[in-house]
Write an enzyme that holds these catalytic residues in place. Sequence first.
Site, PDB file in Angstrom:
ATOM      1  N   GLN A   1      44.583  43.382  32.419  1.00 28.26           N
ATOM      2  CA  GLN A   1      44.398  43.131  33.853  1.00 28.26           C
ATOM      3  C   GLN A   1      42.910  43.100  34.190  1.00 28.26           C
ATOM      4  OE1 GLN A   1      46.730  45.514  36.514  1.00 28.26           O
ATOM      5  NE2 GLN A   1      45.937  44.456  38.287  1.00 28.26           N
ATOM      6  N   PHE A   2      42.318  41.901  34.093  1.00 28.01           N
ATOM      7  CA  PHE A   2      40.886  41.750  34.340  1.00 28.01           C
ATOM      8  C   PHE A   2      40.495  42.150  35.751  1.00 28.01           C
ATOM      9  CE2 PHE A   2      42.363  37.759  36.089  1.00 28.01           C
ATOM     10  CZ  PHE A   2      41.454  37.473  37.108  1.00 28.01           C
ATOM     11  N   THR A   3      41.432  42.129  36.691  1.00 27.53           N
ATOM     12  CA  THR A   3      41.108  42.437  38.085  1.00 27.53           C
ATOM     13  C   THR A   3      40.650  43.877  38.286  1.00 27.53           C
ATOM     14  OG1 THR A   3      43.401  42.960  38.646  1.00 27.53           O
ATOM     15  CG2 THR A   3      42.685  40.668  38.954  1.00 27.53           C
TER      16      THR A   3
END
Length: 141
Positions: free
Chosen positions: A74-76
């Site tokens: 989850q790059f966010t």
Amino acid sequence: MRAVLQRVTRASVSVDGEVVGAIDRPGLLALVAATHDDGPGDVATMARKIAELRILPEERSVAEAGAAVLVVSQFTLYGSTRKGRRPSWTAAAPGDVAEPLVDAVVADLRNRGIEVATGVFGAMMQVELVNDGPFTLLVDT
């Protein structure tokens, strides 16, 4: 590296309506992200924390309890909302850097004998979970 660890009674991740990873017993959902300067040391630290933090019931770790882990990239987690109304993703590592790091965390956990399910890197995923507690923890390396 950064992770959000959620203690769960069960969790699953789907892509295009098909379940691609699931844990059907108590354990952790680990949402994992990498930044530009992460490397092998960060991978080892993150895997150790996921495996050994005493955050399951009765102050046991995943390793002690024989619990399962669902790892979802989850790059966010590296999104910045300090300026304006649109998040900036510049602190998140690009996919070609982040994917091998997330894969290495998964491999390290499996090498410890931990059951690990995963999502699909870069895919639009739907995550379902039953948060136990609720208990959610932010972990940075």
